[in-house]
Design a protein around this motif. Sequence first.
Motif, PDB file in Angstrom:
ATOM      1  N   TRP A 155       0.869  -1.186   0.000  1.00 36.38           N
ATOM      2  CA  TRP A 155       0.000   0.000   0.000  1.00 36.38           C
ATOM      3  C   TRP A 155       0.905   1.235   0.000  1.00 36.38           C
ATOM      4  O   TRP A 155       1.832   1.328   0.799  1.00 36.38           O
ATOM      5  CB  TRP A 155      -0.887   0.008   1.255  1.00 36.38           C
ATOM      6  CG  TRP A 155      -2.137  -0.812   1.099  1.00 36.38           C
ATOM      7  CD1 TRP A 155      -2.221  -2.096   0.661  1.00 36.38           C
ATOM      8  CD2 TRP A 155      -3.487  -0.393   1.376  1.00 36.38           C
ATOM      9  NE1 TRP A 155      -3.526  -2.507   0.645  1.00 36.38           N
ATOM     10  CE2 TRP A 155      -4.322  -1.480   1.087  1.00 36.38           C
ATOM     11  CE3 TRP A 155      -4.053   0.785   1.847  1.00 36.38           C
ATOM     12  CZ2 TRP A 155      -5.709  -1.417   1.241  1.00 36.38           C
ATOM     13  CZ3 TRP A 155      -5.424   0.852   2.009  1.00 36.38           C
ATOM     14  CH2 TRP A 155      -6.239  -0.241   1.699  1.00 36.38           C
ATOM     15  N   ASP A 191      -6.505   4.939  -6.247  1.00 32.73           N
ATOM     16  CA  ASP A 191      -7.615   5.758  -5.771  1.00 32.73           C
ATOM     17  C   ASP A 191      -7.079   7.176  -5.567  1.00 32.73           C
ATOM     18  O   ASP A 191      -6.166   7.379  -4.764  1.00 32.73           O
ATOM     19  CB  ASP A 191      -8.115   5.163  -4.433  1.00 32.73           C
ATOM     20  CG  ASP A 191      -9.395   5.816  -3.971  1.00 32.73           C
ATOM     21  OD1 ASP A 191     -10.032   6.524  -4.771  1.00 32.73           O
ATOM     22  OD2 ASP A 191      -9.748   5.620  -2.790  1.00 32.73           O
ATOM     23  N   VAL A 200      -6.823  -0.565  -8.237  1.00 34.71           N
ATOM     24  CA  VAL A 200      -5.530  -0.445  -7.549  1.00 34.71           C
ATOM     25  C   VAL A 200      -5.270   0.998  -7.121  1.00 34.71           C
ATOM     26  O   VAL A 200      -4.733   1.259  -6.046  1.00 34.71           O
ATOM     27  CB  VAL A 200      -4.375  -0.946  -8.468  1.00 34.71           C
ATOM     28  CG1 VAL A 200      -3.021  -0.691  -7.827  1.00 34.71           C
ATOM     29  CG2 VAL A 200      -4.542  -2.427  -8.760  1.00 34.71           C
ATOM     30  N   ARG A 250      -2.538  -1.368  -3.120  1.00 37.92           N
ATOM     31  CA  ARG A 250      -3.363  -0.162  -3.256  1.00 37.92           C
ATOM     32  C   ARG A 250      -2.450   1.065  -3.328  1.00 37.92           C
ATOM     33  O   ARG A 250      -1.483   1.180  -2.553  1.00 37.92           O
ATOM     34  CB  ARG A 250      -4.249  -0.059  -2.018  1.00 37.92           C
ATOM     35  CG  ARG A 250      -5.353   0.916  -2.168  1.00 37.92           C
ATOM     36  CD  ARG A 250      -6.667   0.162  -2.304  1.00 37.92           C
ATOM     37  NE  ARG A 250      -7.781   1.091  -2.288  1.00 37.92           N
ATOM     38  CZ  ARG A 250      -8.636   1.193  -3.275  1.00 37.92           C
ATOM     39  NH1 ARG A 250      -8.513   0.451  -4.360  1.00 37.92           N
ATOM     40  NH2 ARG A 250      -9.632   2.039  -3.201  1.00 37.92           N
TER      41      ARG A 250
END
Length: 202
Positions: A49, A100, A98, A72
Amino acid sequence: MAMNFLSKFVEQFKKPAGCMGRLAGLLMAGEPAKSVWTVSLLNLRKDDWALEVGFGPGRAIESLSRTITEGRIVGIDISSVMLRQAKKRNKEAIENGVVDLILADVSSPPPFKRKFDHILSINNIMFWEEPVDSLKKLQKLLKPEGKIAITVQPRMRGADQNTVKEFGQQIKENLQAAGYRNIHTHIRQMKPVNCVCVTATI
Ligand SMILES: C[S@@+](CC[C@H](N)C(=O)[O-])C[C@H]1O[C@@H](n2cnc3c(N)ncnc32)[C@H](O)[C@@H]1O
């Protein structure tokens, strides 16, 4: 008159807006080297992430998504013009769930589902109202084994290698004041002036 136009244009790099902001975004997108280099200093895995503060036209997000394909990548930026450009540039990774991208200020980041393995910010910290306070907030979003990378390539008139060192020292002091550890300063030769990235852990 010419100076007025120039200073208005330079202001666009702080919070790109309108047609001058779109132009500033295109110029930034044409210089991906510092994004690629900053991302290369992070030890990325495909399910990590990552959070980018001030994604601009989305070049570093694009670079992150070459490796992070199952984790992410979240980006925050205060400019809706940059949000549009970065969304366009990263359309596929957004559709795949994946990436945002969110409109938000580093001084009040939104809540996230989990902590990040990596936090990065490129040519951005000099615009933050309270850098130490914001770095403390980012610290709370980083995993204990996570890494933050703050990069600056000074582009103001007259910037030279001393300016690069001064920025590096300032970032280091801000990170120290915010309580980060394992602080390392990296310098990369670039045109028209070198780039500095300071990395740290919590
Ligand atoms: C000079 S641009 C750099 C963009 C990109 N990182 C790059 O290197 O191409 C600075 C970006 O940071 C964003 N920004 C400025 N202040 C911010 C803040 N307080 N919180 C989040 N983003 C911010 C601006 O909207 C702009 O997109």
